[in-house]
Write a protein that holds these residues in place. Sequence first.
Motif, PDB file in Angstrom:
ATOM      1  N   GLY A  43       0.797  -1.227   0.000  1.00 41.88           N
ATOM      2  CA  GLY A  43       0.000   0.000   0.000  1.00 41.88           C
ATOM      3  C   GLY A  43       0.823   1.267   0.000  1.00 41.88           C
ATOM      4  N   GLY A  44       2.138   1.147  -0.219  1.00 40.09           N
ATOM      5  CA  GLY A  44       2.984   2.330  -0.228  1.00 40.09           C
ATOM      6  C   GLY A  44       2.635   3.295  -1.345  1.00 40.09           C
ATOM      7  N   GLY A  45       2.084   2.770  -2.440  1.00 40.09           N
ATOM      8  CA  GLY A  45       1.669   3.630  -3.541  1.00 40.09           C
ATOM      9  C   GLY A  45       0.585   4.608  -3.148  1.00 40.09           C
ATOM     10  N   LEU A  46      -0.168   4.277  -2.100  1.00 42.86           N
ATOM     11  CA  LEU A  46      -1.191   5.179  -1.569  1.00 42.86           C
ATOM     12  C   LEU A  46      -0.574   6.505  -1.156  1.00 42.86           C
ATOM     13  CD1 LEU A  46      -4.043   5.713  -0.237  1.00 42.86           C
ATOM     14  CD2 LEU A  46      -3.078   4.695   1.822  1.00 42.86           C
ATOM     15  N   LEU A  47       0.669   6.455  -0.697  1.00 44.12           N
ATOM     16  CA  LEU A  47       1.371   7.655  -0.250  1.00 44.12           C
ATOM     17  C   LEU A  47       2.235   8.256  -1.360  1.00 44.12           C
ATOM     18  CD1 LEU A  47       2.339   9.609   1.980  1.00 44.12           C
ATOM     19  CD2 LEU A  47       4.025   7.880   2.637  1.00 44.12           C
ATOM     20  N   LEU A  48       3.008   7.396  -2.042  1.00 47.15           N
ATOM     21  CA  LEU A  48       4.013   7.897  -2.972  1.00 47.15           C
ATOM     22  C   LEU A  48       3.428   8.453  -4.263  1.00 47.15           C
ATOM     23  CD1 LEU A  48       6.951   8.380  -3.360  1.00 47.15           C
ATOM     24  CD2 LEU A  48       7.237   6.038  -4.174  1.00 47.15           C
ATOM     25  N   LEU A  49       2.442   7.771  -4.842  1.00 47.32           N
ATOM     26  CA  LEU A  49       1.875   8.249  -6.104  1.00 47.32           C
ATOM     27  C   LEU A  49       1.170   9.601  -5.953  1.00 47.32           C
ATOM     28  CD1 LEU A  49       1.489   7.726  -9.079  1.00 47.32           C
ATOM     29  CD2 LEU A  49      -0.543   6.369  -8.535  1.00 47.32           C
ATOM     30  N   VAL A  80      -5.129 -11.242 -11.745  1.00 45.63           N
ATOM     31  CA  VAL A  80      -6.065 -10.170 -11.410  1.00 45.63           C
ATOM     32  C   VAL A  80      -5.377  -9.008 -10.693  1.00 45.63           C
ATOM     33  CG1 VAL A  80      -8.187  -9.582 -10.175  1.00 45.63           C
ATOM     34  CG2 VAL A  80      -7.962 -11.835 -11.268  1.00 45.63           C
ATOM     35  N   ILE A  81      -4.685  -9.307  -9.600  1.00 44.94           N
ATOM     36  CA  ILE A  81      -4.051  -8.242  -8.814  1.00 44.94           C
ATOM     37  C   ILE A  81      -2.885  -7.627  -9.581  1.00 44.94           C
ATOM     38  CG2 ILE A  81      -2.869  -7.688  -6.654  1.00 44.94           C
ATOM     39  CD1 ILE A  81      -4.453  -9.937  -5.328  1.00 44.94           C
ATOM     40  N   ALA A  82      -2.145  -8.450 -10.328  1.00 41.28           N
ATOM     41  CA  ALA A  82      -1.017  -7.935 -11.111  1.00 41.28           C
ATOM     42  C   ALA A  82      -1.485  -6.973 -12.194  1.00 41.28           C
ATOM     43  CB  ALA A  82      -0.243  -9.098 -11.727  1.00 41.28           C
ATOM     44  N   ALA A  83      -2.575  -7.312 -12.881  1.00 44.62           N
ATOM     45  CA  ALA A  83      -3.114  -6.414 -13.904  1.00 44.62           C
ATOM     46  C   ALA A  83      -3.561  -5.100 -13.278  1.00 44.62           C
ATOM     47  CB  ALA A  83      -4.278  -7.089 -14.621  1.00 44.62           C
ATOM     48  N   TYR A  84      -4.169  -5.184 -12.096  1.00 39.64           N
ATOM     49  CA  TYR A  84      -4.569  -3.970 -11.371  1.00 39.64           C
ATOM     50  C   TYR A  84      -3.348  -3.106 -11.055  1.00 39.64           C
ATOM     51  CZ  TYR A  84      -5.575  -1.078  -7.299  1.00 39.64           C
ATOM     52  OH  TYR A  84      -5.641  -0.027  -6.423  1.00 39.64           O
ATOM     53  N   ASP A  85      -2.239  -3.741 -10.667  1.00 47.62           N
ATOM     54  CA  ASP A  85      -1.039  -2.980 -10.314  1.00 47.62           C
ATOM     55  C   ASP A  85      -0.502  -2.221 -11.519  1.00 47.62           C
ATOM     56  OD1 ASP A  85       0.997  -2.019  -8.688  1.00 47.62           O
ATOM     57  OD2 ASP A  85       2.337  -3.668  -9.178  1.00 47.62           O
ATOM     58  N   GLY A  86      -0.471  -2.874 -12.682  1.00 53.04           N
ATOM     59  CA  GLY A  86       0.005  -2.184 -13.869  1.00 53.04           C
ATOM     60  C   GLY A  86      -0.916  -1.062 -14.293  1.00 53.04           C
ATOM     61  N   LEU A  87      -2.208  -1.254 -14.079  1.00 51.89           N
ATOM     62  CA  LEU A  87      -3.208  -0.280 -14.512  1.00 51.89           C
ATOM     63  C   LEU A  87      -3.339   0.893 -13.559  1.00 51.89           C
ATOM     64  CD1 LEU A  87      -5.484   0.337 -16.572  1.00 51.89           C
ATOM     65  CD2 LEU A  87      -7.017  -0.967 -15.097  1.00 51.89           C
ATOM     66  N   ILE A  88      -3.346   0.603 -12.246  1.00 47.62           N
ATOM     67  CA  ILE A  88      -3.614   1.632 -11.243  1.00 47.62           C
ATOM     68  C   ILE A  88      -2.505   1.683 -10.192  1.00 47.62           C
ATOM     69  CG2 ILE A  88      -5.302   2.545  -9.616  1.00 47.62           C
ATOM     70  CD1 ILE A  88      -7.347   0.647 -11.087  1.00 47.62           C
ATOM     71  N   GLY A  89      -2.373   0.594  -9.412  1.00 44.47           N
ATOM     72  CA  GLY A  89      -1.239   0.486  -8.502  1.00 44.47           C
ATOM     73  C   GLY A  89      -1.486   0.488  -7.013  1.00 44.47           C
ATOM     74  N   PRO A  90      -1.899   1.623  -6.406  1.00 46.18           N
ATOM     75  CA  PRO A  90      -1.963   1.699  -4.953  1.00 46.18           C
ATOM     76  C   PRO A  90      -2.802   0.600  -4.307  1.00 46.18           C
ATOM     77  CG  PRO A  90      -2.193   3.877  -5.897  1.00 46.18           C
ATOM     78  CD  PRO A  90      -2.234   2.909  -7.042  1.00 46.18           C
ATOM     79  N   GLY A  91      -2.237  -0.045  -3.282  1.00 40.22           N
ATOM     80  CA  GLY A  91      -2.947  -1.096  -2.562  1.00 40.22           C
ATOM     81  C   GLY A  91      -2.617  -2.501  -3.031  1.00 40.22           C
ATOM     82  N   THR A  92      -1.783  -2.623  -4.068  1.00 39.55           N
ATOM     83  CA  THR A  92      -1.470  -3.935  -4.629  1.00 39.55           C
ATOM     84  C   THR A  92      -0.890  -4.885  -3.587  1.00 39.55           C
ATOM     85  OG1 THR A  92      -1.102  -3.072  -6.856  1.00 39.55           O
ATOM     86  CG2 THR A  92      -0.064  -5.171  -6.316  1.00 39.55           C
ATOM     87  N   GLY A  93       0.099  -4.416  -2.847  1.00 32.87           N
ATOM     88  CA  GLY A  93       0.733  -5.274  -1.841  1.00 32.87           C
ATOM     89  C   GLY A  93      -0.263  -5.740  -0.791  1.00 32.87           C
TER      90      GLY A  93
END
Length: 253
Positions: A21-27, A143-156
């Motif tokens: 969830g670090g992308g929640l902060l960094l992006l 599913v989760i990997a495609a979401y990470d490439g598309l959007i990102g935050p919360g993937t972990g």
Amino acid sequence: MIATLVVAAFAAGWIDAVVGGGGLLLLPALLVVAPQLHPATALGTNKLAAICGTSAAAVTYARKTKIDWSVAGPSAALALLCAGCGALLAGGIPASAYRPVIIGVLILVAIFVTVRPQMGLIEEPHKRTTIRRTAAIATAGAVIAAYDGLIGPGTGTFLVLAFTTLIGADFVHGSAMAKIVNTATNLGALIVFAATDHVAWKLGAGMAVANVAGALLGARMALSRGAGFVRVVLLIVVLALIARLGWLHWQDS
């Protein structure tokens, strides 16, 4: 600007290493502090910093805990491809299309983790049937990997929950496998963003150093403090994700 982003990268690395969830902060930090960046470039630069942190955390976990490679390995291989496909579609789907669904899923996750306080505190090896392993690989690697490439935050965070609920890993071992897969998703997306010239390399390199430092600290704290500590951080991150995505959706509506 650089100082703010370095601090954000350190904090994001710590969060990512513990529970994702670090992308929640960094992006958002990239989009606010460096508004001159194209949104796709912000995503690509975030991936450059994140892959360094997640890979450092993955190595730390691998040295200190046992990883179920029969699940983590195939998940990572599939994730590399699916995250790249998601990155190719980045920007093509409006935020309004996915935010309500993700918010709903996160609310269910928060309720689920709250009402089941023992979930993820101990391993449940009896859950590791062939069907459940296959489901975990498909969910994490596709599913989760495609979401990470598309959007990102919360993937972990989603990865940790997938491994915890589907194959009965505790939160520490779930985080360990999540880091392996998250490294692959970051690499798949980064390749696409780099090929389309959407990475600010110098800025990303500086952020990567801070992200690695935060990730190493976070991984060691998770390993030393155990599953209970990870569960608390997980709930905090999920609630923060709900608040952040809810706020963005309210602004757009």
